[in-house]
Motif scaffolding. Structure first.
Motif, PDB file in Angstrom:
ATOM      1  N   GLY A 164     -13.737  -4.469   5.288  1.00 24.77           N
ATOM      2  CA  GLY A 164     -12.661  -5.217   4.247  1.00 24.77           C
ATOM      3  C   GLY A 164     -12.654  -6.145   3.787  1.00 24.77           C
ATOM      4  O   GLY A 164     -11.559  -7.084   3.742  1.00 24.77           O
ATOM      5  N   SER A 165     -12.836  -6.627   5.690  1.00 24.51           N
ATOM      6  CA  SER A 165     -11.998  -8.135   5.662  1.00 24.51           C
ATOM      7  C   SER A 165     -10.818  -8.188   5.810  1.00 24.51           C
ATOM      8  O   SER A 165      -9.957  -9.169   5.535  1.00 24.51           O
ATOM      9  CB  SER A 165     -12.480  -9.226   4.574  1.00 24.51           C
ATOM     10  OG  SER A 165     -12.421 -10.356   5.594  1.00 24.51           O
ATOM     11  N   THR A 166      -9.842  -6.953   5.902  1.00 17.26           N
ATOM     12  CA  THR A 166      -8.711  -7.391   6.429  1.00 17.26           C
ATOM     13  C   THR A 166      -7.910  -8.179   7.532  1.00 17.26           C
ATOM     14  O   THR A 166      -7.047  -8.614   7.482  1.00 17.26           O
ATOM     15  CB  THR A 166      -8.214  -5.214   6.763  1.00 17.26           C
ATOM     16  OG1 THR A 166      -8.807  -5.274   5.566  1.00 17.26           O
ATOM     17  CG2 THR A 166      -6.669  -4.757   6.347  1.00 17.26           C
ATOM     18  N   MET A 216      -1.080 -15.769  -2.296  1.00 17.17           N
ATOM     19  CA  MET A 216      -0.753 -14.528  -3.623  1.00 17.17           C
ATOM     20  C   MET A 216       0.191 -14.370  -3.041  1.00 17.17           C
ATOM     21  O   MET A 216       0.998 -14.642  -1.844  1.00 17.17           O
ATOM     22  CB  MET A 216      -1.318 -13.330  -3.614  1.00 17.17           C
ATOM     23  CG  MET A 216      -2.843 -12.609  -4.070  1.00 17.17           C
ATOM     24  SD  MET A 216      -3.591 -11.575  -4.351  1.00 17.17           S
ATOM     25  CE  MET A 216      -2.091 -10.474  -3.926  1.00 17.17           C
ATOM     26  N   TYR A 240       0.913  -0.804  -0.233  1.00 11.51           N
ATOM     27  CA  TYR A 240       0.378   0.199   0.181  1.00 11.51           C
ATOM     28  C   TYR A 240       0.942   1.339   0.077  1.00 11.51           C
ATOM     29  O   TYR A 240       1.210   2.024   1.193  1.00 11.51           O
ATOM     30  CB  TYR A 240      -0.933  -0.199   1.281  1.00 11.51           C
ATOM     31  CG  TYR A 240      -2.073  -1.374   0.903  1.00 11.51           C
ATOM     32  CD1 TYR A 240      -2.772  -1.939   0.324  1.00 11.51           C
ATOM     33  CD2 TYR A 240      -2.066  -2.238   1.464  1.00 11.51           C
ATOM     34  CE1 TYR A 240      -3.407  -2.045   0.030  1.00 11.51           C
ATOM     35  CE2 TYR A 240      -2.598  -2.994   1.914  1.00 11.51           C
ATOM     36  CZ  TYR A 240      -3.638  -3.793   0.509  1.00 11.51           C
ATOM     37  OH  TYR A 240      -4.744  -5.120   0.902  1.00 11.51           O
ATOM     38  N   TYR A 242      -9.029 -13.490  -7.482  1.00 14.76           N
ATOM     39  CA  TYR A 242      -8.411 -12.841  -6.835  1.00 14.76           C
ATOM     40  C   TYR A 242      -7.393 -12.927  -8.387  1.00 14.76           C
ATOM     41  O   TYR A 242      -6.090 -13.042  -8.879  1.00 14.76           O
ATOM     42  CB  TYR A 242      -8.018 -13.721  -5.928  1.00 14.76           C
ATOM     43  CG  TYR A 242      -8.675 -12.972  -4.156  1.00 14.76           C
ATOM     44  CD1 TYR A 242      -7.303 -12.356  -3.554  1.00 14.76           C
ATOM     45  CD2 TYR A 242      -9.560 -13.663  -3.804  1.00 14.76           C
ATOM     46  CE1 TYR A 242      -7.833 -12.103  -2.694  1.00 14.76           C
ATOM     47  CE2 TYR A 242     -10.248 -13.311  -2.750  1.00 14.76           C
ATOM     48  CZ  TYR A 242      -9.347 -12.249  -2.275  1.00 14.76           C
ATOM     49  OH  TYR A 242     -10.210 -11.710  -0.596  1.00 14.76           O
ATOM     50  N   TYR A 275     -14.913  -8.508  -7.651  1.00 10.94           N
ATOM     51  CA  TYR A 275     -14.489  -8.775  -6.275  1.00 10.94           C
ATOM     52  C   TYR A 275     -15.324  -8.273  -5.568  1.00 10.94           C
ATOM     53  O   TYR A 275     -15.486  -7.053  -5.100  1.00 10.94           O
ATOM     54  CB  TYR A 275     -13.236  -7.823  -6.587  1.00 10.94           C
ATOM     55  CG  TYR A 275     -12.562  -7.138  -4.777  1.00 10.94           C
ATOM     56  CD1 TYR A 275     -11.898  -8.328  -4.419  1.00 10.94           C
ATOM     57  CD2 TYR A 275     -13.020  -6.564  -4.252  1.00 10.94           C
ATOM     58  CE1 TYR A 275     -11.021  -8.771  -3.059  1.00 10.94           C
ATOM     59  CE2 TYR A 275     -11.854  -6.214  -2.293  1.00 10.94           C
ATOM     60  CZ  TYR A 275     -10.736  -7.123  -2.271  1.00 10.94           C
ATOM     61  OH  TYR A 275     -10.404  -7.687  -0.722  1.00 10.94           O
ATOM     62  N   SER A 335      -4.974 -14.105   2.199  1.00 12.75           N
ATOM     63  CA  SER A 335      -6.364 -13.809   2.752  1.00 12.75           C
ATOM     64  C   SER A 335      -7.364 -14.681   3.420  1.00 12.75           C
ATOM     65  O   SER A 335      -7.869 -15.774   2.555  1.00 12.75           O
ATOM     66  CB  SER A 335      -7.125 -13.037   1.657  1.00 12.75           C
ATOM     67  OG  SER A 335      -8.030 -12.375   1.668  1.00 12.75           O
ATOM     68  N   ILE A 353      -9.299  -2.789  -7.297  1.00 18.29           N
ATOM     69  CA  ILE A 353     -10.240  -3.850  -7.818  1.00 18.29           C
ATOM     70  C   ILE A 353     -11.158  -4.156  -6.914  1.00 18.29           C
ATOM     71  O   ILE A 353     -11.915  -4.721  -7.103  1.00 18.29           O
ATOM     72  CB  ILE A 353      -9.007  -4.974  -6.121  1.00 18.29           C
ATOM     73  CG1 ILE A 353      -7.548  -5.183  -6.927  1.00 18.29           C
ATOM     74  CG2 ILE A 353      -9.549  -6.052  -5.624  1.00 18.29           C
ATOM     75  CD1 ILE A 353      -6.729  -5.388  -5.507  1.00 18.29           C
ATOM     76  N   PHE A 395      -5.061  -0.664  -5.184  1.00 20.15           N
ATOM     77  CA  PHE A 395      -6.613  -1.688  -4.595  1.00 20.15           C
ATOM     78  C   PHE A 395      -7.909  -1.266  -4.763  1.00 20.15           C
ATOM     79  O   PHE A 395      -8.626  -1.805  -4.832  1.00 20.15           O
ATOM     80  CB  PHE A 395      -6.153  -1.693  -3.479  1.00 20.15           C
ATOM     81  CG  PHE A 395      -7.016  -2.778  -1.921  1.00 20.15           C
ATOM     82  CD1 PHE A 395      -7.457  -4.085  -2.431  1.00 20.15           C
ATOM     83  CD2 PHE A 395      -7.975  -1.823  -1.006  1.00 20.15           C
ATOM     84  CE1 PHE A 395      -8.160  -4.547  -2.029  1.00 20.15           C
ATOM     85  CE2 PHE A 395      -8.977  -2.302  -0.675  1.00 20.15           C
ATOM     86  CZ  PHE A 395      -9.163  -3.238  -0.652  1.00 20.15           C
ATOM     87  N   GLU A 416       0.564 -12.615  -0.039  1.00 21.58           N
ATOM     88  CA  GLU A 416      -0.418 -12.239   0.690  1.00 21.58           C
ATOM     89  C   GLU A 416      -1.062 -13.330   0.781  1.00 21.58           C
ATOM     90  O   GLU A 416      -1.340 -14.631   0.138  1.00 21.58           O
ATOM     91  CB  GLU A 416      -1.551 -11.378   0.377  1.00 21.58           C
ATOM     92  CG  GLU A 416      -2.595 -10.849   0.825  1.00 21.58           C
ATOM     93  CD  GLU A 416      -3.272 -10.057   0.570  1.00 21.58           C
ATOM     94  OE1 GLU A 416      -3.056  -8.967   0.138  1.00 21.58           O
ATOM     95  OE2 GLU A 416      -4.097 -10.518  -1.020  1.00 21.58           O
ATOM     96  N   PHE A 433      -1.593  -5.346  -8.916  1.00 23.45           N
ATOM     97  CA  PHE A 433      -1.631  -4.816  -7.850  1.00 23.45           C
ATOM     98  C   PHE A 433      -0.311  -5.815  -7.002  1.00 23.45           C
ATOM     99  O   PHE A 433       0.778  -5.002  -5.646  1.00 23.45           O
ATOM    100  CB  PHE A 433      -2.847  -5.026  -7.260  1.00 23.45           C
ATOM    101  CG  PHE A 433      -3.199  -5.120  -5.553  1.00 23.45           C
ATOM    102  CD1 PHE A 433      -2.504  -3.906  -4.607  1.00 23.45           C
ATOM    103  CD2 PHE A 433      -3.317  -6.668  -4.752  1.00 23.45           C
ATOM    104  CE1 PHE A 433      -2.907  -3.919  -3.415  1.00 23.45           C
ATOM    105  CE2 PHE A 433      -3.472  -6.119  -3.315  1.00 23.45           C
ATOM    106  CZ  PHE A 433      -3.091  -4.863  -2.501  1.00 23.45           C
ATOM    107  N   ASN A 435      -5.860 -10.787   6.130  1.00 24.10           N
ATOM    108  CA  ASN A 435      -4.613 -10.538   5.543  1.00 24.10           C
ATOM    109  C   ASN A 435      -3.712 -10.622   6.418  1.00 24.10           C
ATOM    110  O   ASN A 435      -2.399 -10.800   6.775  1.00 24.10           O
ATOM    111  CB  ASN A 435      -4.602  -9.503   5.054  1.00 24.10           C
ATOM    112  CG  ASN A 435      -4.992  -9.342   3.927  1.00 24.10           C
ATOM    113  OD1 ASN A 435      -5.721  -8.109   3.481  1.00 24.10           O
ATOM    114  ND2 ASN A 435      -5.278 -10.643   3.215  1.00 24.10           N
ATOM    115  N   THR A 456      -6.105  -7.669 -10.144  1.00 22.28           N
ATOM    116  CA  THR A 456      -4.732  -7.749  -8.776  1.00 22.28           C
ATOM    117  C   THR A 456      -3.561  -8.424  -9.046  1.00 22.28           C
ATOM    118  O   THR A 456      -2.523  -8.178  -8.588  1.00 22.28           O
ATOM    119  CB  THR A 456      -5.801  -9.201  -9.007  1.00 22.28           C
ATOM    120  OG1 THR A 456      -6.904  -8.745  -8.518  1.00 22.28           O
ATOM    121  CG2 THR A 456      -5.448  -9.882  -7.292  1.00 22.28           C
TER     122      THR A 456
END
Ligand code: AVI
Length: 324
Positions: free
Chosen positions: A166-168, A257, A42, A211, A59, A287, A53, A50, A285, A221, A171, A218
């Protein structure tokens, strides 16, 4: 006043961040398998990618959560009134472009202030300026730092609610997720709430498409982390020789990822050399996807109790209200 202080802290945080970026990259690429932390996606361009995405139909986590939030916010407004929590202070973790806060601000009229925490400073400052223009009575404080760490927040006397959309949390490895929940509890304090978006387990083809979008957003990204290393750490990655690879790992319940080396090659970073075999990958990554009950159990381990749960149509996404 609040903003001037936050900016000073921000400068210090930025140089610490530069130092740890270098150390983390050199350490991560010396590991087997090689890995890089997803928080380094980021920079300004990565944050923009992002956002791109999130604009993709594939997504679903973005659209589905955004569609669910007005219902959640209306319920919350009633919930806080019934609990006699008159004025609210919201702390958004990993605020990004602050789009998800809008349904809350539009539906809950007792929000007095917002502290927005995000690692991408420029993006954060722009988003906060925009929010100040739109909600004139709202006190907005940006904090450019790693939101997973504990933060000393000043007492406001208001009911505090963390917001982590965002379901961060997906991660983070389970242990890191526990640490985040623990730190968020310490930051927000006893009795505080946490409204958190969590992506659910679902048929693999839906996850795969989300994804592996056909336009390659993606992939760009994912590869942007190499561009960032080239620019900030004097690296010479050739992006043509790395491929985006994302798949669902059923055993671990997560999308992984990777950036896969398309040929045997050597890469220089900060005057060090790294060798990549053909097919070797950098894990960039995870998720994680959670059944709601699985997530409630994880939260309970960090002393958070589930007070409400909202499910999107077809159980595509979950939003939980936790209390500490
Ligand atoms: C920010 N985070 C929740 C996204 C996710 O779905 O894990 C990041 C992302 N990676 C690829 N697409 C989106």
């Amino acid at each position: 006043m609040t903003i001037a202080l936050a900016t000073q802290d921000t400068e210090q945080a930025t140089s610490e961040h530069d130092r740890s970026f270098r150390e983390d990259v050199l350490r991560g690429l010396a590991l087997r398998p090689k890995q890089l932390a997803p928080k380094y996606f980021y920079d300004e361009r990565g944050s923009q990618l992002f956002d791109d995405i999130c604009a993709l139909d594939e997504y679903y986590p973005y659209h589905v959560e955004l569609e669910l939030l007005p219902t959640v916010a209306a319920d919350l407004s009633r919930f806080f009134r019934a609990e006699k929590n008159d004025e609210l202070s919201i702390v958004e973790f990993g605020a990004g472009s602050l789009r998800k806060i809008t349904p809350l601000l539009n539906n809950i009229d007792t929000v007095k202030n917002l502290t927005a925490i995000d690692i991408s400073e420029e993006h954060l400052l722009n988003s906060c300026a925009e929010l100040r223009r739109r909600y004139s009575g709202l006190d907005v404080t940006p904090l450019a730092q790693d939101f997973t760490l504990p933060l000393p927040l000043s007492q406001t006397g208001l009911t505090r609610m963390g917001f982590f959309p965002g379901s961060t949390i997906g991660n983070l490895h389970r242990q890191q997720a526990l640490e985040f929940l623990h730190n968020a509890g310490q930051t927000l304090g006893s009795g505080a709430y946490l409204l958190i978006g969590v992506d659910t387990k679902k048929p693999e083809h839906i996850l795969h498409q989300a994804y592996n979008d056909p336009r390659g957003v993606t992939a760009n990204f994912n590869k942007n982390i190499l561009t960032r290393i080239n620019r900030e750490l004097d690296g010479d990655f050739d992006l043509m020789h790395f491929g985006h690879h994302a798949f669902y790992n059923k055993e671990h319940g997560r999308i992984e990822m990777h950036l896969r080396s398309l040929r045997a090659q050597r890469v220089q970073i900060a005057a060090r050399e790294f060798y990549f075999a053909k097919g070797e990958s950098i894990h960039t990554e995870n998720s994680y996807k959670y059944h709601p009950s699985e997530f409630a159990t994880l939260a309970r381990k960090a002393h958070w109790h589930t007070r409400r749960l909202w499910m999107a149509p077809d159980d595509l996404f979950a939003i939980s209200l936790l209390q500490y």
